[in-house]
Design a protein around this motif. Structure first.
Motif, mmCIF file in Angstrom:
data_model
loop_
_atom_site.group_PDB
_atom_site.id
_atom_site.type_symbol
_atom_site.label_atom_id
_atom_site.label_comp_id
_atom_site.label_asym_id
_atom_site.label_seq_id
_atom_site.Cartn_x
_atom_site.Cartn_y
_atom_site.Cartn_z
ATOM 1 N N ILE A 96 13.064 3.808 7.088
ATOM 2 C CA ILE A 96 13.214 4.670 8.264
ATOM 3 C C ILE A 96 11.927 4.599 9.072
ATOM 4 C CG2 ILE A 96 13.619 7.027 9.044
ATOM 5 C CD1 ILE A 96 14.933 7.343 6.108
ATOM 6 N N VAL A 97 12.077 4.158 10.311
ATOM 7 C CA VAL A 97 10.915 3.958 11.172
ATOM 8 C C VAL A 97 10.940 5.045 12.245
ATOM 9 C CG1 VAL A 97 9.733 2.328 12.706
ATOM 10 C CG2 VAL A 97 11.147 1.464 10.804
ATOM 11 N N LYS A 98 9.876 5.822 12.321
ATOM 12 C CA LYS A 98 9.807 6.872 13.351
ATOM 13 C C LYS A 98 8.757 6.462 14.378
ATOM 14 C CE LYS A 98 11.396 10.456 10.241
ATOM 15 N NZ LYS A 98 11.132 10.076 8.843
ATOM 16 N N LEU A 99 9.155 6.521 15.625
ATOM 17 C CA LEU A 99 8.282 6.079 16.708
ATOM 18 C C LEU A 99 8.193 7.170 17.774
ATOM 19 C CD1 LEU A 99 9.893 2.522 17.168
ATOM 20 C CD2 LEU A 99 7.699 3.005 16.037
ATOM 21 N N ALA A 100 7.007 7.718 17.969
ATOM 22 C CA ALA A 100 6.824 8.733 19.007
ATOM 23 C C ALA A 100 5.979 8.129 20.123
ATOM 24 C CB ALA A 100 6.132 9.950 18.412
ATOM 25 N N THR A 147 10.958 9.308 0.461
ATOM 26 C CA THR A 147 10.129 9.742 -0.667
ATOM 27 C C THR A 147 8.982 8.748 -0.902
ATOM 28 O OG1 THR A 147 11.769 8.685 -2.075
ATOM 29 C CG2 THR A 147 11.877 11.076 -1.911
ATOM 30 N N GLU A 148 8.958 7.695 -0.110
ATOM 31 C CA GLU A 148 7.881 6.706 -0.228
ATOM 32 C C GLU A 148 7.366 6.419 1.174
ATOM 33 O OE1 GLU A 148 9.219 3.454 -2.668
ATOM 34 O OE2 GLU A 148 7.601 2.192 -1.891
ATOM 35 N N TYR A 149 6.050 6.448 1.328
ATOM 36 C CA TYR A 149 5.463 6.171 2.640
ATOM 37 C C TYR A 149 4.954 4.748 2.663
ATOM 38 C CZ TYR A 149 2.485 6.411 6.728
ATOM 39 O OH TYR A 149 1.912 6.170 7.956
ATOM 40 N N ILE A 150 5.335 4.007 3.704
ATOM 41 C CA ILE A 150 4.899 2.610 3.800
ATOM 42 C C ILE A 150 3.905 2.505 4.959
ATOM 43 C CG2 ILE A 150 5.724 0.215 3.937
ATOM 44 C CD1 ILE A 150 7.992 1.394 2.419
ATOM 45 N N PRO A 151 2.623 2.368 4.648
ATOM 46 C CA PRO A 151 1.647 2.273 5.734
ATOM 47 C C PRO A 151 1.977 1.104 6.663
ATOM 48 C CG PRO A 151 0.557 2.492 3.619
ATOM 49 C CD PRO A 151 2.011 2.236 3.337
ATOM 50 N N LYS A 162 0.829 -1.218 0.000
ATOM 51 C CA LYS A 162 0.000 0.000 0.000
ATOM 52 C C LYS A 162 0.858 1.260 0.000
ATOM 53 C CE LYS A 162 -4.091 -1.806 2.202
ATOM 54 N NZ LYS A 162 -4.708 -2.061 3.476
ATOM 55 N N SER A 163 2.146 1.113 -0.280
ATOM 56 C CA SER A 163 3.016 2.282 -0.154
ATOM 57 C C SER A 163 2.687 3.342 -1.210
ATOM 58 C CB SER A 163 4.480 1.874 -0.222
ATOM 59 O OG SER A 163 4.750 1.324 -1.458
ATOM 60 N N LYS A 164 3.003 4.578 -0.898
ATOM 61 C CA LYS A 164 2.696 5.681 -1.834
ATOM 62 C C LYS A 164 3.845 6.664 -1.860
ATOM 63 C CE LYS A 164 0.221 8.356 1.678
ATOM 64 N NZ LYS A 164 -1.007 8.980 2.116
ATOM 65 N N LYS A 165 3.962 7.384 -2.939
ATOM 66 C CA LYS A 165 4.977 8.431 -3.096
ATOM 67 C C LYS A 165 4.619 9.599 -2.188
ATOM 68 C CE LYS A 165 7.984 7.213 -6.140
ATOM 69 N NZ LYS A 165 9.096 6.766 -5.317
ATOM 70 N N ILE A 166 5.622 10.151 -1.535
ATOM 71 C CA ILE A 166 5.361 11.379 -0.763
ATOM 72 C C ILE A 166 6.359 12.456 -1.187
ATOM 73 C CG2 ILE A 166 4.260 10.285 1.223
ATOM 74 C CD1 ILE A 166 7.007 10.610 2.688
ATOM 75 N N SER A 167 6.088 13.634 -0.743
ATOM 76 C CA SER A 167 6.903 14.779 -1.135
ATOM 77 C C SER A 167 8.355 14.606 -0.702
ATOM 78 C CB SER A 167 6.327 16.037 -0.481
ATOM 79 O OG SER A 167 7.255 17.081 -0.556
ATOM 80 N N GLY A 168 9.249 14.992 -1.567
ATOM 81 C CA GLY A 168 10.673 14.978 -1.210
ATOM 82 C C GLY A 168 11.114 16.285 -0.576
ATOM 83 N N HIS A 169 10.149 17.178 -0.269
ATOM 84 C CA HIS A 169 10.495 18.487 0.314
ATOM 85 C C HIS A 169 9.798 18.688 1.651
ATOM 86 C CE1 HIS A 169 11.043 19.381 -4.080
ATOM 87 N NE2 HIS A 169 12.191 19.743 -3.571
ATOM 88 N N VAL A 202 6.600 5.094 8.725
ATOM 89 C CA VAL A 202 7.707 4.393 8.072
ATOM 90 C C VAL A 202 7.836 4.927 6.651
ATOM 91 C CG1 VAL A 202 8.662 2.145 7.407
ATOM 92 C CG2 VAL A 202 7.190 2.329 9.439
ATOM 93 N N VAL A 203 9.049 5.345 6.312
ATOM 94 C CA VAL A 203 9.296 5.827 4.948
ATOM 95 C C VAL A 203 10.531 5.122 4.397
ATOM 96 C CG1 VAL A 203 8.270 8.111 5.312
ATOM 97 C CG2 VAL A 203 10.722 7.792 5.738
ATOM 98 N N LYS A 204 10.632 5.190 3.064
ATOM 99 C CA LYS A 204 11.806 4.632 2.398
ATOM 100 C C LYS A 204 12.464 5.797 1.682
ATOM 101 C CE LYS A 204 12.755 1.006 -0.976
ATOM 102 N NZ LYS A 204 12.118 0.147 -1.960
ATOM 103 N N ASP A 205 13.786 5.884 1.787
ATOM 104 C CA ASP A 205 14.430 7.006 1.102
ATOM 105 C C ASP A 205 14.970 6.561 -0.250
ATOM 106 O OD1 ASP A 205 16.848 5.759 1.539
ATOM 107 O OD2 ASP A 205 17.608 7.237 2.968
#
Ligand code: AHR
Length: 635
Positions: A563-567, A530-534, A9-16, A554-557
């Motif tokens: 890259i996994v971000k956990l808050a 630049t890619e978001y992985i649900p 289900k991953s999608k492209k996200i903004s690179g900025h 979680v994003v892929k560069d």
């Protein structure tokens, strides 16, 4: 918590996605990022800069060392340049002796062994002129650097010298001492460290600029904020007045209550963007000043009072204003030989285009008829002449409980590709509005969250505010298909000269003091994808209160790293398992960067560690009140 990725289900996200917002507020430019050490070098300070304060005038920061043997006055007859009408006249009756001294911005900070470029424009008004000693002295009067220049010309002439400093000092002052009696005219008195960021002439303070570069911002927005549209038509930031030779630039009253030399002007902003690999994002007024009013007072945090008539640039003058906007695009991107403004860029030392892609029109303006008329004219003109440029519009000022209705309606009707939203809120707002962009109508313009910050009472930032920003940014990454850009605001604040709190980085003349929020921005900037992985996140306690305090993204560069971000905003640690089945080979090396602390803490820094992902999943214990970025390297 169990985090199961759904790569299908991953999608492209903004690179900025993360950038920086630079505004000359809180002495961010003169006395801050701009490395000039002399205050009021142009003798253009005026009471109007500071609410008609009579002490804020052309003599500000300057003093005569001995009033019995010399006089100091300010004159305007035959100035160096019409844009710079005031200059100092130093009449020395007996020499050598008296001099004119400048104390810089809260003292001049210098370093032993470093070289400083001194320059001034001078001419002789009476007498034959001669040698002029230039001395850097400390508080006790000990000379810690000296050189001399010669002023003999009857016309304005630039003189230069280099001073090598012999001691570390934070409180030095610079004195100019004619060695012959006579009357001297002086202007544009300047002292610059040679060690600016990347060694640029007329450059930036190296430590502050490096702190910004370390955020790895994908874009830099400038010159504001409110500074971009000013607090009256005559206070709109005219970009053309901020380029060219320093003595010919137009100084401008800063609506935050001080003076802009504009030595840090559009050329320097573009050059800085290039130096740090960030896209330039200039924001120009939409033909209207702050909240469409000529009488807007915006001199303290969050207090904006606008009275009087609504107004903008008269319609008959809009063609000229629109031309200025189009000329900016030509200045940034036009051919160095065949275009008028491209040539000016080349003359400034940059024949290659700056490759401008975005332009902001308007800054949280009230969406009135006056705004709509002018914005539409500018927008249509840019779209027609430069379809390659992405215009970022504005949806107006944000008040909790409103949704910028009028701004959205207008932007949607015109088909503006991106709009700028601003919100300064309390931590709870960010916790409870993580679905703000999930609910977003994807047919509408895309979003630049151009100003945001979370604050606790007393307008402070701390781990609590920083973690809510980190948490909220996980929802922004999730919506990185519609939110294209974000920038925390304001960016810089000089201690003792702060009009707005909180800010991302505090500083004084020798220290840079990043806040905890800075580290959150850095962790995002250095770990963008630049890619978001649900991911499916299952919690042992799935209550609303718990769910809203755990953020996962979680994003892929572009290098293929995950890259996994956990808050974790809970007061307890949370064990997690992150499942990478089918996407990451076993044995991948990983690093974890952790920012954690007591919610009230303001002094925490991130710590990093590394580990190996043995199988196709790994366990991680999120400490209470923490934000962690885990990078799983591929290859
Ligand atoms: O960031 C400080 C100010 O907040 C900006 O100048 C303005 O755009 C907003 O109101």
């Amino acid at each position: 918590a169990t985090v199961t990725l759904k790569p299908e289900k991953s999608k492209k996200i903004s690179g900025h996605l993360t950038g920086i917002f630079f505004e000359d507020i809180n002495y961010a430019a003169d006395g801050g990022l701009y490395a000039e050490l002399i205050q009021n070098r142009d003798f253009e300070y005026a009471p109007a800069d500071r609410g008609n304060d009579r002490n804020w005038n052309s003599t500000h920061s300057w003093a005569l060392t001995d009033a019995s043997s010399a006089t100091f006055s300010v004159e305007t007859l035959r100035p160096l340049h019409p844009n710079n009408p005031h200059y100092a006249v130093l009449e020395v009756k007996s020499a050598p002796g008296a001099g004119l001294v400048n104390g810089g911005f809260d003292g001049i900070a210098v370093k032993k062994g470093e070289k400083y470029d001194f320059s001034l424009f001078g001419k002789v008004l009476e007498g034959k002129g001669g040698k002029v000693a230039v001395k850097l002295s400390d508080k006790d009067g000990t000379v810690i650097g000296q050189a001399s220049v010669t002023i003999t010309s009857k016309d304005w002439k630039r003189q230069k010298a280099v001073l090598t400093v012999t001691a570390d000092r934070t409180d030095a002052s610079l004195g100019i001492y004619p060695q012959e009696a006579g009357k001297f005219a002086l202007d544009m008195v300047s002292l610059f460290p040679q060690s600016t960021f990347k060694g640029r002439k007329n450059g930036l303070r190296a430590d502050l600029a490096q702190a910004l570069a370390d955020l790895h911002p994908r874009f830099v927005r400038f010159p504001g904020g409110c500074v971009a549209h000013g607090d009256g038509v005559d206070n709109i930031y005219d970009w053309k007045g901020s380029i060219g030779p320093l003595e010919a630039r137009k100084p401008l009253r800063n609506l935050w209550g001080y003076h802009q030399t504009r030595g840090l002007g559009y050329f320097e902003y573009f050059r800085f963007c290039e130096d740090i690999g960030a896209e330039p994002l200039p924001v120009l007024a939409a033909g209207v000043p702050c909240q469409n009013s000529g009488t807007c007072a915006h001199h303290s945090t969050d207090e904006l009072t606008c009275m009087g008539q609504q107004g903008g640039i008269p319609l008959e003058e809009m063609d000229k204003y629109i031309q200025d906007v189009l000329d900016l695009i030509e200045y940034a991107n036009g051919d160095a030989r065949s275009t008028e403004w491209g040539k000016k860029r080349a003359e400034a030392g940059h024949p290659k285009p700056f490759n401008l892609k975005f332009i902001g029109i308007g800054n949280e303006d009230m969406i009135t008829d006056v705004f709509e008329e002018r914005f539409t004219l500018i927008y249509n003109a840019v779209r027609q002449k430069h379809p390659e440029i992405t215009v970022i519009g504005t949806v107006g000022p944000f008040h909790e409980g409103t949704d910028y209705e009028e701004g959205w309606k207008l932007a949607t009707r015109l088909g503006v590709p991106v709009v700028d939203e601003h919100y300064y809120v309390e931590p709870g707002w960010l916790i409870h509005n993580q679905d703000y962009y999930d609910r977003y109508d994807r047919r509408k313009p895309k979003v630049y969250l151009g100003e945001y910050a979370s604050h606790v009472s007393g307008r402070r930032n701390n781990i609590e505010t920083a973690l809510t920003e980190a948490l909220y940014l996980t929802s922004i990454e999730r919506n990185g298909d519609v939110v294209l850009m974000t920038s925390y605001a304001p960016l810089l604040a000089k201690e003792g000269h702060t009009q707005w709190n909180p800010d991302l980085i505090y500083f004084n003349n020798t220290e840079v003091k990043p806040t905890v929020g800075y580290y959150v921005q850095q962790m995002y900037g250095q770990n963008a994808g630049t890619e978001y992985i649900p991911a499916e996140v299952s919690l042992s306690n799935p209550s609303d209160a718990v769910r809203k305090r755990i953020g996962v993204s979680v994003v892929k560069d572009d290098a293929g790293d995950y890259i996994v971000k956990l808050a974790n905003l809970l007061p307890v640690k949370v064990s997690s398992r992150v499942k990478l089945e089918g996407i990451s080979p076993a044995g991948a090396s990983a690093s974890a960067t952790l920012l954690a602390g007591n919610p009230q803490s303001e002094e925490v820094k991130p710590v990093s560690s590394s580990f190996v992902v043995e199988g196709q999943e790994f366990g991680y214990e999120m400490p209470a009140y923490s934000f962690t970025v885990i990078r799983v390297r591929q290859g």
